[in-house]
Design an enzyme around this catalytic site. Structure first.
Site, mmCIF file in Angstrom:
data_model
loop_
_atom_site.group_PDB
_atom_site.id
_atom_site.type_symbol
_atom_site.label_atom_id
_atom_site.label_comp_id
_atom_site.label_asym_id
_atom_site.label_seq_id
_atom_site.Cartn_x
_atom_site.Cartn_y
_atom_site.Cartn_z
ATOM 1 N N ASN A 47 -0.739 19.860 38.118
ATOM 2 C CA ASN A 47 -0.412 18.582 38.757
ATOM 3 C C ASN A 47 0.460 18.739 39.994
ATOM 4 O O ASN A 47 1.290 17.887 40.289
ATOM 5 C CB ASN A 47 0.310 17.665 37.755
ATOM 6 C CG ASN A 47 -0.598 17.242 36.628
ATOM 7 O OD1 ASN A 47 -1.780 16.998 36.828
ATOM 8 N ND2 ASN A 47 -0.047 17.183 35.428
ATOM 9 N N CYS A 48 0.269 19.794 40.723
ATOM 10 C CA CYS A 48 1.060 20.095 41.917
ATOM 11 C C CYS A 48 0.230 19.751 43.156
ATOM 12 O O CYS A 48 -1.004 19.790 43.118
ATOM 13 C CB CYS A 48 1.406 21.591 41.899
ATOM 14 S SG CYS A 48 2.266 22.208 43.347
#
Length: 173
Positions: A47-48
């Site tokens: 989720n970066c």
């Protein structure tokens, strides 16, 4: 999270091949199995902001060199950076399938602090960063030669495909 090997004396290690880590099924994986291979070790997160491009390029890099039989990517999910890897191992397996990731994925680890994975303590001690020996963010990459010695460290913004020339140079050694 893989903190079972926390008491390993990483200071006496001579290469990444001295370590055993856990895979996504919780099974021990001796890194000795990669002896003779060039290894790119990466702390990853799903989720970066860097996730999409890094996974795409890591897949491309793996596809480019996998047929040599002398190259491996070792991905270690880490949730230490703004909680950007909240997934459990089951969800990580699904993510890996969905993203068509063929390179090796391991159980979640800490890369910094008192509970840091011994492998990462070793990597950081051999290839320190600009701001110290800690990992600054997701997708920090360590390139290890065929003897398991870390020879280069790349920051999160270094795109995996940029590392291709360095991989080629040590594959040919």
């Amino acid at each position: 999270m893989n903190d079972e090997n926390i008491n390993i004396d990483w200071k006496s290690a001579t290469s990444i091949f001295d370590f055993t880590v856990k895979d996504l099924d919780g099974e021990d994986v001796p890194l000795e199995k990669y002896r003779g291979m060039v290894c790119l070790v990466v702390n990853v997160a799903s989720n970066c902001g860097l996730t999409k491009s890094n996974y795409r390029q890591l897949n491309e890099l793996y596809d480019k060199f996998k047929d040599t039989g002398k190259f491996a990517i070792l991905a270690f999910p880490c949730n230490q950076f703004l909680g950007q890897e909240p997934a459990c191992e089951t969800d990580l397996k699904e993510f890996k399938l969905k993203q068509r990731i063929e390179f090796d994925f391991f159980a979640k680890v800490n890369v910094n602090g008192k509970l840091a994975c011994p492998l990462y303590n070793f990597l950081k001690s051999k290839q320190g960063g600009i701001l110290g020996d800690f990992i600054k963010w997701n997708f920090t990459k360590f390139l290890c030669n065929k003897e398991g010695i870390p020879v280069s460290r790349y920051g999160p913004r270094t795109e995996p495909l940029e590392i291709g020339k360095d991989i080629m140079a040590i594959l040919d050694d």
